[in-house]
Scaffold this motif. Structure first.
Motif, PDB file in Angstrom:
ATOM      1  N   ASP A   7       0.856  -1.185   0.000  1.00 15.11           N
ATOM      2  CA  ASP A   7       0.000   0.000   0.000  1.00 15.11           C
ATOM      3  C   ASP A   7       0.898   1.243   0.000  1.00 15.11           C
ATOM      4  N   LYS A   8       0.624   2.166  -0.905  1.00 13.37           N
ATOM      5  CA  LYS A   8       1.457   3.372  -0.991  1.00 13.37           C
ATOM      6  C   LYS A   8       1.485   4.156   0.322  1.00 13.37           C
ATOM      7  N   VAL A   9       0.457   3.962   1.141  1.00 12.34           N
ATOM      8  CA  VAL A   9       0.394   4.713   2.396  1.00 12.34           C
ATOM      9  C   VAL A   9       1.572   4.366   3.310  1.00 12.34           C
ATOM     10  N   HIS A  10       2.160   3.165   3.125  1.00  9.01           N
ATOM     11  CA  HIS A  10       3.278   2.762   3.977  1.00  9.01           C
ATOM     12  C   HIS A  10       4.508   3.651   3.783  1.00  9.01           C
ATOM     13  N   ILE A  11       4.602   4.307   2.652  1.00  9.59           N
ATOM     14  CA  ILE A  11       5.755   5.171   2.365  1.00  9.59           C
ATOM     15  C   ILE A  11       5.908   6.263   3.423  1.00  9.59           C
ATOM     16  N   ARG A  12       4.808   6.628   4.067  1.00  4.76           N
ATOM     17  CA  ARG A  12       4.883   7.686   5.084  1.00  4.76           C
ATOM     18  C   ARG A  12       5.858   7.315   6.201  1.00  4.76           C
ATOM     19  N   HIS A  13       6.065   6.019   6.413  1.00  7.18           N
ATOM     20  CA  HIS A  13       6.955   5.584   7.496  1.00  7.18           C
ATOM     21  C   HIS A  13       8.406   5.987   7.255  1.00  7.18           C
ATOM     22  N   LEU A  14       8.759   6.213   5.996  1.00  9.34           N
ATOM     23  CA  LEU A  14      10.148   6.556   5.689  1.00  9.34           C
ATOM     24  C   LEU A  14      10.543   7.903   6.284  1.00  9.34           C
ATOM     25  N   LYS A  15       9.567   8.732   6.584  1.00  2.61           N
ATOM     26  CA  LYS A  15       9.850  10.027   7.207  1.00  2.61           C
ATOM     27  C   LYS A  15      10.456   9.855   8.605  1.00  2.61           C
ATOM     28  N   LYS A  16      10.207   8.700   9.202  1.00  4.07           N
ATOM     29  CA  LYS A  16      10.720   8.447  10.548  1.00  4.07           C
ATOM     30  C   LYS A  16      12.229   8.178  10.564  1.00  4.07           C
ATOM     31  N   LEU A  17      12.785   7.831   9.404  1.00  2.00           N
ATOM     32  CA  LEU A  17      14.200   7.453   9.359  1.00  2.00           C
ATOM     33  C   LEU A  17      15.119   8.611   9.727  1.00  2.00           C
ATOM     34  N   GLY A  18      14.690   9.831   9.438  1.00  2.00           N
ATOM     35  CA  GLY A  18      15.480  11.002   9.803  1.00  2.00           C
ATOM     36  C   GLY A  18      15.666  11.126  11.295  1.00  2.00           C
ATOM     37  N   ASP A  19      14.706  10.623  12.067  1.00  2.00           N
ATOM     38  CA  ASP A  19      14.809  10.634  13.528  1.00  2.00           C
ATOM     39  C   ASP A  19      15.491   9.365  14.049  1.00  2.00           C
ATOM     40  N   LEU A  20      15.214   8.228  13.401  1.00  2.00           N
ATOM     41  CA  LEU A  20      15.762   6.958  13.874  1.00  2.00           C
ATOM     42  C   LEU A  20      17.273   6.861  13.652  1.00  2.00           C
ATOM     43  N   VAL A  21      17.722   7.233  12.466  1.00  2.00           N
ATOM     44  CA  VAL A  21      19.151   7.136  12.107  1.00  2.00           C
ATOM     45  C   VAL A  21      19.523   8.387  11.309  1.00  2.00           C
ATOM     46  N   PRO A  22      19.596   9.528  11.955  1.00  2.00           N
ATOM     47  CA  PRO A  22      19.744  10.805  11.234  1.00  2.00           C
ATOM     48  C   PRO A  22      20.989  10.919  10.370  1.00  2.00           C
ATOM     49  N   ASP A  23      22.137  10.462  10.855  1.00  2.00           N
ATOM     50  CA  ASP A  23      23.379  10.645  10.106  1.00  2.00           C
ATOM     51  C   ASP A  23      23.396   9.828   8.811  1.00  2.00           C
ATOM     52  N   VAL A  24      23.052   8.545   8.924  1.00  2.00           N
ATOM     53  CA  VAL A  24      23.086   7.702   7.725  1.00  2.00           C
ATOM     54  C   VAL A  24      21.955   8.070   6.773  1.00  2.00           C
ATOM     55  N   HIS A  25      20.815   8.485   7.327  1.00  2.00           N
ATOM     56  CA  HIS A  25      19.698   8.928   6.480  1.00  2.00           C
ATOM     57  C   HIS A  25      20.106  10.152   5.661  1.00  2.00           C
ATOM     58  N   LYS A  26      20.772  11.097   6.302  1.00  2.00           N
ATOM     59  CA  LYS A  26      21.218  12.308   5.604  1.00  2.00           C
ATOM     60  C   LYS A  26      22.248  11.956   4.525  1.00  2.00           C
ATOM     61  N   ALA A  27      23.149  11.022   4.835  1.00  2.00           N
ATOM     62  CA  ALA A  27      24.165  10.614   3.867  1.00  2.00           C
ATOM     63  C   ALA A  27      23.524   9.921   2.663  1.00  2.00           C
ATOM     64  N   HIS A  28      22.516   9.102   2.924  1.00  2.67           N
ATOM     65  CA  HIS A  28      21.832   8.409   1.833  1.00  2.67           C
ATOM     66  C   HIS A  28      21.067   9.394   0.957  1.00  2.67           C
ATOM     67  N   GLN A  29      20.442  10.381   1.569  1.00  5.04           N
ATOM     68  CA  GLN A  29      19.734  11.395   0.797  1.00  5.04           C
ATOM     69  C   GLN A  29      20.719  12.199  -0.068  1.00  5.04           C
ATOM     70  N   GLY A  30      21.883  12.480   0.491  1.00  2.00           N
ATOM     71  CA  GLY A  30      22.904  13.184  -0.281  1.00  2.00           C
ATOM     72  C   GLY A  30      23.387  12.356  -1.460  1.00  2.00           C
ATOM     73  N   PHE A  31      23.522  11.054  -1.251  1.00  2.00           N
ATOM     74  CA  PHE A  31      23.882  10.119  -2.317  1.00  2.00           C
ATOM     75  C   PHE A  31      22.856  10.184  -3.437  1.00  2.00           C
ATOM     76  N   ALA A  32      21.573  10.117  -3.068  1.00  2.43           N
ATOM     77  CA  ALA A  32      20.490  10.145  -4.055  1.00  2.43           C
ATOM     78  C   ALA A  32      20.509  11.433  -4.867  1.00  2.43           C
ATOM     79  N   GLU A  33      20.660  12.534  -4.189  1.00  8.23           N
ATOM     80  CA  GLU A  33      20.639  13.835  -4.869  1.00  8.23           C
ATOM     81  C   GLU A  33      21.815  13.993  -5.824  1.00  8.23           C
TER      82      GLU A  33
END
Length: 218
Positions: A7-33
């Motif tokens: 269900d596409k609604v599950h994608i909302r959970h990915l917003k929690k990753l910034g709080d759960l693992v902020p450093d690696v989440h930020k690095a992964h977002q930088g990789f994507a960009e």
């Protein structure tokens, strides 16, 4: 607990990753960009590669996201279909190419090297036992990578990207050479491979939405 795991609604959970693992989440977002911005390959070309690779990783979230990204970048549905047919040809080609290993396994005199370039000669043996489907397969391969809405060069870059996803060394060898022959530069090949790397990581990243959903269920 829902019955639909995708269900596409599950994608909302990915917003929690910034709080759960902020450093690696930020690095992964930088990789994507960094990977998906304009470079020697355009955003449109990168999104077409991303859609093709996503059909190989079989991540529905990635297919949804990058199809929309490709459309936004100007890709037509015909171009997307051609890109995914390249994926289909490489997926089929990987099975075909690895028949070389089957023939080596059946040869008592074969050495211990599983991935010699010379082993590619064994692939032709399939035609001896199944000529009609073999010839049909070859026509498919040739048609899928022929000039169409997408150039031969872009199709070969897609092929190289997908071959790195399927991890077929024979396919990597054949299509890297074909991409070079079609005019692809080292920089274009590098960017295509980095799109592949991002999509493979992105599939794991997107599926964390299901992990978080499952963790919260009783």
């Amino acid at each position: 607990m829902g019955s639909n795991l995708y269900d596409k609604v599950h994608i909302r959970h990915l917003k929690k990753l910034g709080d759960l693992v902020p450093d690696v989440h930020k690095a992964h977002q930088g990789f994507a960009e960094a990977v998906m911005k304009d470079g020697v390959l355009s955003v449109k070309e990168k999104e077409l590669i991303a859609v093709a690779v996503a059909h190989s990783t079989e991540c529905p979230f990635c297919i949804d996201s990058h199809t929309k990204g490709a459309k936004k970048a100007g890709a037509s549905l015909e171009e997307l279909a051609e890109a995914v047919y390249v994926t289909a040809s490489i997926e089929a080609g990987g099975a075909f190419a690895h028949s070389a290993n089957m023939h080596n396994a059946l040869d008592e005199a074969a050495d211990d090297a599983l991935y010699r370039r010379s082993s590619m000669e064994h692939m032709k043996k399939l035609r001896q036992h199944a000529p009609e489907p073999f010839d049909a397969m070859m026509r498919f391969f040739q048609t899928a990578t022929a000039e169409g809405k997408l150039s031969v060069k872009l199709k070969e870059l897609i092929a190289v990207a997908v071959a790195h996803t399927t991890e077929c060394p024979y396919c990597i060898d054949i299509h890297s050479k074909a991409a070079r022959k079609a005019g692809a530069s080292d920089a274009e090949l590098a960017e295509a491979i980095l799109v592949t790397a991002y999509l493979r990581s992105g599939g794991a990243w997107a599926h964390m939405a299901l992990m978080i959903q499952a963790y919260g269920e009783e």
